[in-house]
Write an enzyme that holds these catalytic residues in place. Structure first.
Site, PDB file in Angstrom:
ATOM      1  N   GLU A 121     -44.341 -55.248  10.161  1.00  0.00           N
ATOM      2  CA  GLU A 121     -43.344 -55.321   9.112  1.00  0.00           C
ATOM      3  C   GLU A 121     -44.043 -55.448   7.758  1.00  0.00           C
ATOM      4  O   GLU A 121     -45.018 -56.194   7.623  1.00  0.00           O
ATOM      5  CB  GLU A 121     -42.458 -56.542   9.361  1.00  0.00           C
ATOM      6  CG  GLU A 121     -41.550 -56.937   8.228  1.00  0.00           C
ATOM      7  CD  GLU A 121     -40.875 -58.266   8.469  1.00  0.00           C
ATOM      8  OE1 GLU A 121     -40.005 -58.639   7.662  1.00  0.00           O
ATOM      9  OE2 GLU A 121     -41.215 -58.943   9.466  1.00  0.00           O
ATOM     10  N   ASP A 129     -57.347 -69.936  11.281  1.00  0.00           N
ATOM     11  CA  ASP A 129     -58.078 -69.458  10.094  1.00  0.00           C
ATOM     12  C   ASP A 129     -57.190 -69.692   8.873  1.00  0.00           C
ATOM     13  O   ASP A 129     -56.911 -68.784   8.094  1.00  0.00           O
ATOM     14  CB  ASP A 129     -58.430 -67.984  10.249  1.00  0.00           C
ATOM     15  CG  ASP A 129     -59.444 -67.496   9.216  1.00  0.00           C
ATOM     16  OD1 ASP A 129     -60.037 -68.338   8.521  1.00  0.00           O
ATOM     17  OD2 ASP A 129     -59.635 -66.272   9.107  1.00  0.00           O
TER      18      ASP A 129
END
Length: 304
Positions: free
Chosen positions: A104, A212
């Site tokens: 998306e 992360d």
């Protein structure tokens, strides 16, 4: 065990037809900035759709199947926003071919207020959620290995957090970086690994981590709230995610206060924070070179 695989196609053209129907093609391609590892594009399609594509060499298709698995796991918990996964695939291309991930296209309409407080609470809820379905044969690990940047990240299950963090995080990075360390530093590394339970604590429960979590991997979504991208997911100690948020400048103070209201960190977190960021700095040392050697050695000297 739930499945977190997504559709995989043998060409970009086949992916567009499979997702949107016959005769769907690319009307315009826009090269986007950002990212050191993959190329990024905005694709405008003939049916009016606008989607996001990451691309890399064909042999690096594992980057994208791993990223898709992480995004799917985060989305399945339903605590914080992530881009919708469309598919992964490889394309023969005109020369050596390429691999790709379609997502998306995230377009922000502006931040809600309070943005940072909402982000802190939603991340805390993610960390509190049951994550047992994401690990086979232990409490800590993940359904598959993945990547931290371009480095393979081992996620084999372990029964304790100390064992997992030593065996699957620190040891592989220290081995890759061994050429940087003299005998005196190697002795400190051995001592640290042998006594790691003196420096980090077993959490009350494992948490599904982004893995992360720095500012570059957070977007403002169309709902005005923080969305997570580019995960390196695994089930571990929530302190590792929070430590990463503080490694390169930190988030807003409102974020940390709201997080703590929902998921209070164990006493002594500040004493453990650098030990968790040691993993990230070792990875930077292995990826980007000796600029990161001094902060790595500084942390070793702090603990050993």
């Amino acid at each position: 065990m739930a499945s977190y695989t997504v559709k995989n196609f043998t060409s970009l053209a086949a992916a567009l037809v499979g997702l949107y129907g016959r005769n769907t093609q690319i009307a315009r391609t826009d090269r986007l900035s950002g990212g050191d590892i993959n190329k990024a594009y905005g694709l405008n399609l003939t049916n009016g759709a606008h989607i996001f594509m990451k691309a890399n060499a064909k042999e690096n298709a594992g980057f994208f199947t791993a990223e898709a698995a992480g995004l799917a796991a985060l989305a399945s918990v339903k605590k914080i926003g992530t881009p919708k996964i469309l598919c992964t695939g490889t394309d023969p291309g005109e020369q050596s071919g390429y691999s790709f991930l379609l997502l998306e296209y995230v377009e922000s309409r502006g931040r809600i207020e309070p943005y940072w407080e909402t982000f802190g609470r939603e991340l805390a809820e993610l960390h509190k959620a049951d994550c047992s379905e994401f690990v086979r044969g232990g409490k800590y690990g993940f359904i598959q290995d993945n990547y931290i940047g371009a480095t393979e990240q081992i996620n084999r299950a372990r029964g304790t957090w100390v064992d997992f963090y030593r065996d699957c995080r620190l040891v592989p990075q220290f081995r890759r970086a061994s050429r940087y360390f003299d005998n005196a530093v190697q002795a400190k590394i051995t001592k640290l690994l042998d006594h790691l339970d003196s420096y980090i604590a077993e959490p009350g429960r494992p948490s599904l981590l982004h893995g992360d979590l720095w500012s570059g991997n957070v977007l403002c979504g169309p709902d005005g709230k923080a969305w997570l991208i580019d995960p390196a997911c695994y089930c571990g100690c929530s302190e590792a995610d929070i430590a990463m948020t503080q490694l390169f400048g930190g988030f807003s103070g409102e974020f940390y206060r709201a997080y703590s209201e929902v998921n209070q960190l164990q006493p002594g977190y500040e004493d453990r924070r650098d030990m968790y960021n040691l993993y990230q700095l070792l990875n930077h040392l292995n990826l980007f070179g000796e600029t990161y050697l001094e902060p790595v050695c500084s942390i070793l000297a702090e603990y050993v």
